[in-house]
Scaffold this active site. Structure first.
Site, PDB file in Angstrom:
ATOM      1  N   ASP A   1     -18.912  54.178 -14.908  1.00 23.68           N
ATOM      2  CA  ASP A   1     -18.360  53.934 -16.238  1.00 23.68           C
ATOM      3  C   ASP A   1     -19.362  54.445 -17.271  1.00 23.68           C
ATOM      4  OD1 ASP A   1     -16.669  52.654 -18.262  1.00 23.68           O
ATOM      5  OD2 ASP A   1     -16.046  51.328 -16.636  1.00 23.68           O
TER       6      ASP A   1
ATOM      7  N   ASP B   1     -15.356  55.059 -21.411  1.00 23.02           N
ATOM      8  CA  ASP B   1     -14.852  53.927 -22.183  1.00 23.02           C
ATOM      9  C   ASP B   1     -14.472  54.346 -23.611  1.00 23.02           C
ATOM     10  OD1 ASP B   1     -14.728  50.883 -22.038  1.00 23.02           O
ATOM     11  OD2 ASP B   1     -15.944  51.129 -23.846  1.00 23.02           O
TER      12      ASP B   1
ATOM     13  N   GLU C   1     -10.743  56.924 -21.257  1.00 22.81           N
ATOM     14  CA  GLU C   1      -9.893  55.819 -21.724  1.00 22.81           C
ATOM     15  C   GLU C   1      -9.587  56.056 -23.201  1.00 22.81           C
ATOM     16  OE1 GLU C   1      -9.868  50.982 -22.188  1.00 22.81           O
ATOM     17  OE2 GLU C   1     -11.548  52.181 -22.888  1.00 22.81           O
TER      18      GLU C   1
ATOM     19  N   HIS D   1      -9.015  45.960 -15.453  1.00 22.18           N
ATOM     20  CA  HIS D   1      -9.753  44.741 -15.817  1.00 22.18           C
ATOM     21  C   HIS D   1      -9.433  44.221 -17.222  1.00 22.18           C
ATOM     22  CE1 HIS D   1     -11.845  48.025 -17.651  1.00 22.18           C
ATOM     23  NE2 HIS D   1     -12.568  47.182 -18.375  1.00 22.18           N
ATOM     24  N   ASP D   2      -8.664  44.981 -17.992  1.00 17.21           N
ATOM     25  CA  ASP D   2      -8.301  44.557 -19.352  1.00 17.21           C
ATOM     26  C   ASP D   2      -6.849  44.111 -19.449  1.00 17.21           C
ATOM     27  OD1 ASP D   2     -10.799  45.309 -20.380  1.00 17.21           O
ATOM     28  OD2 ASP D   2     -10.130  47.367 -20.748  1.00 17.21           O
TER      29      ASP D   2
HETATM   30  C1  NOJ Z   1     -12.608  49.143 -22.945  1.00 16.04           C
HETATM   31  C2  NOJ Z   1     -13.067  48.388 -21.753  1.00 16.04           C
HETATM   32  O1  NOJ Z   1     -12.219  48.679 -20.677  1.00 16.04           O
HETATM   33  C3  NOJ Z   1     -13.106  46.936 -22.137  1.00 16.04           C
HETATM   34  O2  NOJ Z   1     -13.290  46.087 -21.035  1.00 16.04           O
HETATM   35  C4  NOJ Z   1     -14.181  46.759 -23.163  1.00 16.04           C
HETATM   36  O3  NOJ Z   1     -14.161  45.437 -23.647  1.00 16.04           O
HETATM   37  C5  NOJ Z   1     -14.003  47.713 -24.341  1.00 16.04           C
HETATM   38  N1  NOJ Z   1     -13.609  49.035 -23.963  1.00 16.04           N
HETATM   39  C6  NOJ Z   1     -15.289  47.833 -25.107  1.00 16.04           C
HETATM   40  O4  NOJ Z   1     -16.243  48.491 -24.325  1.00 16.04           O
END
Ligand code: NOJ
Length: 562
Positions: free
Chosen positions: A98, A199, A256, A329-330
């Protein structure tokens, strides 16, 4: 279309904190991951994506990094990480890391320096602005609630943080910052990693004026995405990163990108532009959000899912490349969100997997998805750990007096901790995740839903994923075939074809618990050969494609030759 290994791969995402604990401190770690590599190899995945394992004060579980070139103590040592990489490679798999460079931790030495004085050499690694009329420099809202600005006593200025106040945004306008990031990336690539998941990488170029968002409703803070998503210099920065770093290695990259459109995604992923291989888009993750955003939950509609997925499949065809995901994970667990996590848990988990893995793009499996793990419904807010959730509760319930029951309902449906409960390995205490006390409680359904059971049962969700992954290796059409939606207006069935040469796949997914009838459109009926290649119900391999009654959440994939 160019043949590439990263188009042909299946990726498995590990969220290390919740994957497997080896030392009984209740927190997943690198040695825990090493102990499960044979399991992942057996599943058949090609690439492992590790969510951040770098040194971090853990304000946002590792997405706040204080040293990009060190391992978080709770996860182990650099030696453990090196062993992990070697063991992954030895099994013929790849490892991607990551890359979190929209922001660092406020405990990163760059920020520690930057906040010392206005003329510190690191000051411009971040965004500093004086206040405006005794308040924040602009009205931007943080993605984690509240203002995106934090006042810093020492120098009397504010710094920008699009996420928590312990995640100050890095200033990509500064060439020195960019050089430092490229050097760090090169350092990891030289250690032998196989790529990066980046990210919120489409946030790194901000409108240099950092203007106020028009605010007719007079809100206190407003989401300023239009001024930092896909910003003015984003393609320039990514092309520079590609030239300086990525072009020198045969690696995979996935960016992302909240708020990315298909048109933008083509610019990010077109092979001749030298930026990234693929992006994570979010449109299908927003189908159950009302006008008030993520926490304003509304039911999703199949017709919208069809429209969004089809738009992305068609737009990127021969022009870019899709990633495919239904959870991470989000996000909440896919079976709870788009399937049925009670009576038809296994059927609907398999149906959703079929739906996704047969599309064009690189599929990502999120840990536990392969056994059909579900959302969790903790009764007390005390059980929740995620900063996004806790900040939201503070803002909505504590400051604005919203009904706590309503807030809890939204958390049960959308909270990120749904995805972060420990992987359920077996039916022993804490699901075999740890011998200690887990940092977040285990989902109480672990006695029924766990890896040990799934391995023993030949009809489990796990074995179905294994089959899907193997099919991708056997049928080129799954990777390279073109996608077309059929039965566009059907209210229960999502069906589509993939086409390569004289071959077609017909993918039939019943998204609900009824028993609708599938009828192959007439223009597709002139095939010479027909074979069922995968299905989520036992028996009855034949089926009349012109008149087929589907069972609840049934999925079937036929291969037709014309
Ligand atoms: C996206 C990540 O997937 C998430 O888990 C994170 O809180 C935010 N970006 C900030 O890094």
């Amino acid at each position: 279309m160019a043949r590439k290994w990263w188009k042909e791969s299946v990726v498995y995402q590990i969220y290390p904190r919740s994957f497997m604990d080896s030392n009984g401190d209740g927190i997943g770690d690198l040695r825990g991951i090493i102990s499960k590599l044979d399991y992942l190899k057996e599943l058949g995945v090609d690439v492992i994506w590790l969510s951040p394992v770098y040194r971090s004060p853990n304000d946002d579980n590792g997405y706040d990094i204080s040293d990009y070139q060190a391992i978080m103590d709770e996860f182990g040592t650099m030696q453990d990480w090196e062993e992990l990489l070697a063991e992954v490679h030895q099994r013929g798999m790849k490892l991607i890391m990551d890359l979190v460079v929209n922001h660092s931790s406020d405990e990163h030495p760059w920020f520690v320096e930057a906040r010392r004085s206005k003329d510190n050499p690191y000051r411009d690694f971040y965004f500093w602005r004086p206040g405006k009329d005794g308040a924040e420099p602009n009205n931007w809202e943080s993605c984690f609630s509240g203002s995106a600005w934090e006042y810093d006593e020492a120098t009397g200025e504010y710094y920008l943080h699009l996420f928590s106040k312990k995640q100050p945004d890095l200033n990509w306008e500064n060439p020195k910052l960019r050089r430092a990031v490229y050097d760090m990336m090169t350092w990891w690539l030289d250690k032998g990693i196989d790529g990066f998941r980046m990210d919120v990488i489409n946030f790194i170029s901000k409108d240099p004026d950092l203007p106020d968002v028009p605010n007719p409703e007079g809100k206190r803070y407003v989401f300023g995405g239009q001024y930092f998503m896909n910003g003015p210099r984003i393609h320039e920065f990514l092309q520079e990163m590609h030239k300086e770093v990525l072009s020198k290695y045969d690696v995979m990259t996935v960016g992302e990108m909240p708020g990315v459109t298909p048109e933008e995604a083509i610019l990010y992923t077109a092979e001749d532009r030298g930026e990234l291989n693929m992006v994570f888009q979010f449109e299908h993750m927003e189908l159950d959000s009302g006008p008030g955003g993520k926490w304003d939950v509304k039911p999703w509609q199949l017709k919208d899912l069809k429209a969004v997925m089809t738009k992305w499949q068609k737009a990127l065809e021969n022009k870019g490349w899709n990633s495919l995901y239904l959870n991470n994970h989000d996000q909440p667990r896919m079976v709870s969100r788009f399937g049925d996590d009670t009576k038809y848990r296994e059927e609907s988990a398999k149906m959703l997997a079929t739906f996704l893995h047969l599309m064009q793009g690189t599929p990502f499996i999120y840990q536990g998805e392969e056994i059909g793990m579900t959302n969790v419904r903790f009764a007390s807010i005390e059980d929740y750990k995620d900063i996004e959730t806790l900040n939201m509760v503070r803002e909505k319930a504590v400051e604005n007096g919203e009904d706590m029951q309503k807030v809890m309902r939204a958390i049960h449906m959308k909270g990120r901790d749904n995805a972060r409960t420990p992987v359920q390995w077996d039916d022993t205490k804490h699901a075999g995740f740890t011998t200690g006390t887990p940092w977040i409680s285990v989902n109480p359904n672990y006695k029924e839903v766990n890896v040990k059971q799934a391995l023993l049962n030949p009809n489990s969700v796990y074995h179905y994923y294994k089959k899907l992954i193997q099919l991708r290796r056997q049928h080129e059409i799954i990777v390279y075939g073109t996608y077309d939606l059929i039965l566009e207006n059907h209210e229960q069935i999502y069906a589509y074809t993939r086409t390569l040469g004289d071959e077609k796949l017909v993918v039939i997914c019943n998204f609900f618990n009824g028993t609708p009838c599938f009828e192959l459109p007439t223009h597709l009926r002139s095939y010479e050969k027909c074979e069922l290649i995968v299905a989520n119900y036992e028996g009855d391999g034949s089926g009349d494609l012109e008149n087929m009654v589907l069972r609840p959440y049934e999925a079937r994939v036929y291969r037709l030759v014309y």
